[in-house]
Design an enzyme around this catalytic site. Structure first.
Site, PDB file in Angstrom:
ATOM      1  N   ALA A   1      46.355  22.955  27.170  1.00  0.00           N
ATOM      2  CA  ALA A   1      47.279  23.449  28.190  1.00  0.00           C
ATOM      3  C   ALA A   1      48.671  23.689  27.596  1.00  0.00           C
ATOM      4  O   ALA A   1      49.494  24.372  28.199  1.00  0.00           O
ATOM      5  CB  ALA A   1      47.364  22.450  29.335  1.00  0.00           C
ATOM      6  N   CYS A   2      48.918  23.132  26.398  1.00  0.00           N
ATOM      7  CA  CYS A   2      50.225  23.321  25.743  1.00  0.00           C
ATOM      8  C   CYS A   2      50.454  24.766  25.298  1.00  0.00           C
ATOM      9  O   CYS A   2      51.547  25.110  24.849  1.00  0.00           O
ATOM     10  CB  CYS A   2      50.360  22.398  24.535  1.00  0.00           C
ATOM     11  SG  CYS A   2      50.468  20.671  24.992  1.00  0.00           S
TER      12      CYS A   2
ATOM     13  N   TYR B   1      52.938  22.943  18.322  1.00  0.00           N
ATOM     14  CA  TYR B   1      51.538  22.575  18.633  1.00  0.00           C
ATOM     15  C   TYR B   1      50.876  23.663  19.480  1.00  0.00           C
ATOM     16  O   TYR B   1      49.750  24.087  19.223  1.00  0.00           O
ATOM     17  CB  TYR B   1      51.538  21.220  19.360  1.00  0.00           C
ATOM     18  CG  TYR B   1      50.190  20.770  19.856  1.00  0.00           C
ATOM     19  CD1 TYR B   1      49.194  20.354  18.981  1.00  0.00           C
ATOM     20  CD2 TYR B   1      49.913  20.750  21.227  1.00  0.00           C
ATOM     21  CE1 TYR B   1      47.958  19.938  19.455  1.00  0.00           C
ATOM     22  CE2 TYR B   1      48.681  20.324  21.703  1.00  0.00           C
ATOM     23  CZ  TYR B   1      47.711  19.922  20.809  1.00  0.00           C
ATOM     24  OH  TYR B   1      46.484  19.509  21.277  1.00  0.00           O
TER      25      TYR B   1
ATOM     26  N   LYS C   1      47.881  26.423  18.550  1.00  0.00           N
ATOM     27  CA  LYS C   1      46.645  26.523  19.347  1.00  0.00           C
ATOM     28  C   LYS C   1      46.390  27.977  19.758  1.00  0.00           C
ATOM     29  O   LYS C   1      45.239  28.401  19.873  1.00  0.00           O
ATOM     30  CB  LYS C   1      46.723  25.619  20.584  1.00  0.00           C
ATOM     31  CG  LYS C   1      46.575  24.131  20.283  1.00  0.00           C
ATOM     32  CD  LYS C   1      45.151  23.776  19.883  1.00  0.00           C
ATOM     33  CE  LYS C   1      44.951  22.278  19.697  1.00  0.00           C
ATOM     34  NZ  LYS C   1      43.670  21.973  19.006  1.00  0.00           N
TER      35      LYS C   1
ATOM     36  N   ALA D   1      50.543   9.610  27.510  1.00  0.00           N
ATOM     37  CA  ALA D   1      51.116   8.852  28.626  1.00  0.00           C
ATOM     38  C   ALA D   1      50.140   7.868  29.290  1.00  0.00           C
ATOM     39  O   ALA D   1      50.500   6.692  29.475  1.00  0.00           O
ATOM     40  CB  ALA D   1      51.699   9.810  29.652  1.00  0.00           C
TER      41      ALA D   1
ATOM     42  N   GLN E   1      58.443  14.125  36.113  1.00  0.00           N
ATOM     43  CA  GLN E   1      57.655  15.179  35.471  1.00  0.00           C
ATOM     44  C   GLN E   1      56.196  15.007  35.906  1.00  0.00           C
ATOM     45  O   GLN E   1      55.740  13.872  36.083  1.00  0.00           O
ATOM     46  CB  GLN E   1      57.817  15.158  33.937  1.00  0.00           C
ATOM     47  CG  GLN E   1      57.397  13.910  33.207  1.00  0.00           C
ATOM     48  CD  GLN E   1      58.491  12.846  33.110  1.00  0.00           C
ATOM     49  OE1 GLN E   1      59.334  12.723  33.996  1.00  0.00           O
ATOM     50  NE2 GLN E   1      58.469  12.057  32.051  1.00  0.00           N
TER      51      GLN E   1
ATOM     52  N   ARG F   1      53.220  20.488  35.259  1.00  0.00           N
ATOM     53  CA  ARG F   1      52.039  21.243  34.799  1.00  0.00           C
ATOM     54  C   ARG F   1      50.824  20.817  35.602  1.00  0.00           C
ATOM     55  O   ARG F   1      50.599  19.636  35.840  1.00  0.00           O
ATOM     56  CB  ARG F   1      51.786  20.975  33.313  1.00  0.00           C
ATOM     57  CG  ARG F   1      50.524  21.645  32.795  1.00  0.00           C
ATOM     58  CD  ARG F   1      50.260  21.327  31.353  1.00  0.00           C
ATOM     59  NE  ARG F   1      51.217  21.965  30.478  1.00  0.00           N
ATOM     60  CZ  ARG F   1      51.515  21.540  29.247  1.00  0.00           C
ATOM     61  NH1 ARG F   1      50.936  20.451  28.770  1.00  0.00           N
ATOM     62  NH2 ARG F   1      52.365  22.194  28.498  1.00  0.00           N
TER      63      ARG F   1
HETATM   64  P1  NAD Z   1      42.313  12.694  18.247  1.00  0.00           P
HETATM   65  O1  NAD Z   1      43.602  12.658  17.480  1.00  0.00           O
HETATM   66  O2  NAD Z   1      41.781  11.410  18.775  1.00  0.00           O
HETATM   67  O3  NAD Z   1      41.185  13.402  17.387  1.00  0.00           O
HETATM   68  C1  NAD Z   1      41.447  14.403  16.442  1.00  0.00           C
HETATM   69  C2  NAD Z   1      40.762  13.999  15.161  1.00  0.00           C
HETATM   70  O4  NAD Z   1      41.008  15.013  14.161  1.00  0.00           O
HETATM   71  C3  NAD Z   1      41.295  12.674  14.589  1.00  0.00           C
HETATM   72  O5  NAD Z   1      40.266  11.716  14.489  1.00  0.00           O
HETATM   73  C4  NAD Z   1      41.837  13.061  13.235  1.00  0.00           C
HETATM   74  O6  NAD Z   1      41.617  12.089  12.215  1.00  0.00           O
HETATM   75  C5  NAD Z   1      41.082  14.352  12.935  1.00  0.00           C
HETATM   76  N1  NAD Z   1      41.778  15.112  11.924  1.00  0.00           N
HETATM   77  C6  NAD Z   1      43.109  15.387  11.848  1.00  0.00           C
HETATM   78  N2  NAD Z   1      43.381  16.029  10.724  1.00  0.00           N
HETATM   79  C7  NAD Z   1      42.196  16.168  10.047  1.00  0.00           C
HETATM   80  C8  NAD Z   1      41.854  16.741   8.798  1.00  0.00           C
HETATM   81  N3  NAD Z   1      42.777  17.295   8.004  1.00  0.00           N
HETATM   82  N4  NAD Z   1      40.556  16.697   8.408  1.00  0.00           N
HETATM   83  C9  NAD Z   1      39.612  16.106   9.196  1.00  0.00           C
HETATM   84  N5  NAD Z   1      39.888  15.558  10.397  1.00  0.00           N
HETATM   85  C10 NAD Z   1      41.176  15.582  10.799  1.00  0.00           C
HETATM   86  O7  NAD Z   1      42.544  13.736  19.440  1.00  0.00           O
HETATM   87  P2  NAD Z   1      41.602  14.102  20.676  1.00  0.00           P
HETATM   88  O8  NAD Z   1      42.365  13.724  21.877  1.00  0.00           O
HETATM   89  O9  NAD Z   1      40.248  13.600  20.477  1.00  0.00           O
HETATM   90  O10 NAD Z   1      41.635  15.699  20.585  1.00  0.00           O
HETATM   91  C11 NAD Z   1      40.538  16.487  20.141  1.00  0.00           C
HETATM   92  C12 NAD Z   1      40.927  17.962  20.211  1.00  0.00           C
HETATM   93  O11 NAD Z   1      41.296  18.298  21.553  1.00  0.00           O
HETATM   94  C13 NAD Z   1      42.115  18.342  19.330  1.00  0.00           C
HETATM   95  O12 NAD Z   1      41.910  19.622  18.805  1.00  0.00           O
HETATM   96  C14 NAD Z   1      43.266  18.372  20.321  1.00  0.00           C
HETATM   97  O13 NAD Z   1      44.311  19.212  19.869  1.00  0.00           O
HETATM   98  C15 NAD Z   1      42.586  18.892  21.563  1.00  0.00           C
HETATM   99  N6  NAD Z   1      43.296  18.529  22.797  1.00  0.00           N
HETATM  100  C16 NAD Z   1      43.290  17.244  23.246  1.00  0.00           C
HETATM  101  C17 NAD Z   1      43.943  16.932  24.424  1.00  0.00           C
HETATM  102  C18 NAD Z   1      43.949  15.534  24.979  1.00  0.00           C
HETATM  103  O14 NAD Z   1      44.500  15.318  26.058  1.00  0.00           O
HETATM  104  N7  NAD Z   1      43.382  14.543  24.305  1.00  0.00           N
HETATM  105  C19 NAD Z   1      44.632  17.916  25.132  1.00  0.00           C
HETATM  106  C20 NAD Z   1      44.627  19.213  24.657  1.00  0.00           C
HETATM  107  C21 NAD Z   1      43.937  19.523  23.494  1.00  0.00           C
END
Ligand code: NAD
Length: 320
Positions: free
Chosen positions: A116-117, A146, A150, A190, A215, A281
């Site tokens: 959503a970002c 970020y 995306k 959060a 917010q 949001r």
């Molecule tokens: P998370 O940080 O728990 O998981 C992401 C994983 O990617 C981590 O375990 C990290 O070690 C791994 N990673 C980072 N760099 C790496 C690299 N160079 N090589 C291999 N692995 C690597 O986050 P999440 O909440 O599980 O998010 C998963 C996906 O969903 C991400 O792409 C995130 O941007 C997206 N996302 C999450 C949310 C949310 O609310 N959690 C919201 C929007 C988008």
């Protein structure tokens, strides 16, 4: 048996997704730069690889039909607002290299996890906002690096899919929460941060909330998230799709719900300076309902109860 890859399988959503896919009979390879922190992986094979490197991406994507691309360098507002260059560089490398390696290795279907970002900041300046529709994304004007990255990831997926004949899916998450997520150390978001603060507070004590707490956001429970990911992957919809709830609350309300779940009497909120992200949001789920005939169903109370209990236990186990 269908072979699938989950990148980011050591992270919060990825580790839950691996379990979900195993329960549905898939052979799963998990890849991450670290093992899951809070549980054993359920993956058939788990490789610790840095996916910023193209050779590692080639290794990760060999022999699989489908890729769920979740790896990203990310965290809550505290992390996202303070590491723009690192986030842009690391995630652009991961996204370009993973997609290209999947193409070279003949992957047929590829799901990219956006956020959503990506939505324009100027649509999110009031607490009481209209839900964001998928079509609101362009002209693009996200708040942080970020979100810009995306957008790049979405475009790699969309244009690459069209030109190279890969069946692509793009999901835009809205604040996913639940057990087994980061709850301390600076990358927590959060809901987990507030659960930790309440778990640490004494009855009659206080917890800190960044900003005035007015917010707003919507929050989606992890079980709904992995189900939504899978439903989208199995659908034939190739455009970007929101995945979240449209139950918008303020951060103050979120904190009050968690305080209520804790059962600790007399905890009050103290507002302090801190990064807040956009002012308001929410997700517009019209397209989600139309495309999948489904939407997340777990209420905030229902999802926060197991989340709080899990974090409370972690805090107690760490002896603090
Ligand atoms: P998370 O940080 O728990 O998981 C992401 C994983 O990617 C981590 O375990 C990290 O070690 C791994 N990673 C980072 N760099 C790496 C690299 N160079 N090589 C291999 N692995 C690597 O986050 P999440 O909440 O599980 O998010 C998963 C996906 O969903 C991400 O792409 C995130 O941007 C997206 N996302 C999450 C949310 C949310 O609310 N959690 C919201 C929007 C988008």
């Amino acid at each position: 048996m269908e072979k699938v890859l989950v990148t980011g399988a050591g992270g919060f959503i990825g580790s839950h997704l691996v379990t979900y896919l195993k329960e549905r009979g898939y052979w799963v390879r998990g890849v991450d730069q670290k093992l899951p922190e809070f549980s054993e992986t359920d993956a058939d094979e788990f490789e610790v690889l840095d996916l910023r490197r193209y050779d590692n991406c080639l290794q990760a994507t060999r022999g699989v039909n489908h890729v769920y691309a979740l790896a990203a360098d990310m965290g809550g507002m505290g992390f996202i607002s303070a590491n723009h260059g690192t986030i842009l560089r690391n995630n652009a490398l991961i996204d370009l290299h993973t997609f290209e390696a999947a193409r070279i290795n003949g992957v047929s279907r590829y799901l990219y996890t956006s956020s959503a970002c990506i939505y324009p900041e100027h649509l999110q300046t009031e607490s009481q906002v209209a839900g964001l529709k998928e079509s609101d994304a362009f002209p693009a004007a996200p708040q942080d690096a970020y979100g810009w990255e995306k957008i790049l990831g979405e475009l790699i997926n969309r244009y690459g899919g069209e030109e190279f004949g890969i069946d692509t899916r793009t999901v835009r998450f809205h604040n996913i929460y639940g057990p087994n997520g980061t709850f301390q150390g600076g990358r927590e978001k959060a809901p987990a941060a507030l659960c930790r603060k309440v778990a640490l507070a004494e009855p009659g004590g206080e917890i800190e909330v960044w900003g005035d707490g007015e917010q707003t956001r919507s929050f989606c429970y992890i079980d709904d998230c992995v189900e939504g990911i899978y439903r989208l992957m199995m659908s034939d919809y190739t455009g970007p799709l929101n995945l979240g709830t449209d139950e918008m609350v303020s951060i103050n309300q979120l904190a009050e719900i968690i305080i209520g779940i804790s059962g600790k009497p007399g905890i009050t909120i103290r507002h302090v300076d801190g990064p807040q992200g956009v002012r308001g949001r929410n997700s517009d789920n019209s397209l989600l309902r139309q495309v999948l005939g489904w939407e997340p169903k777990t209420s905030l109370e229902e999802g926060l109860t197991p989340t709080y209990r899990w974090i409370e236990k972690q805090v107690a186990n760490s002896g603090r």
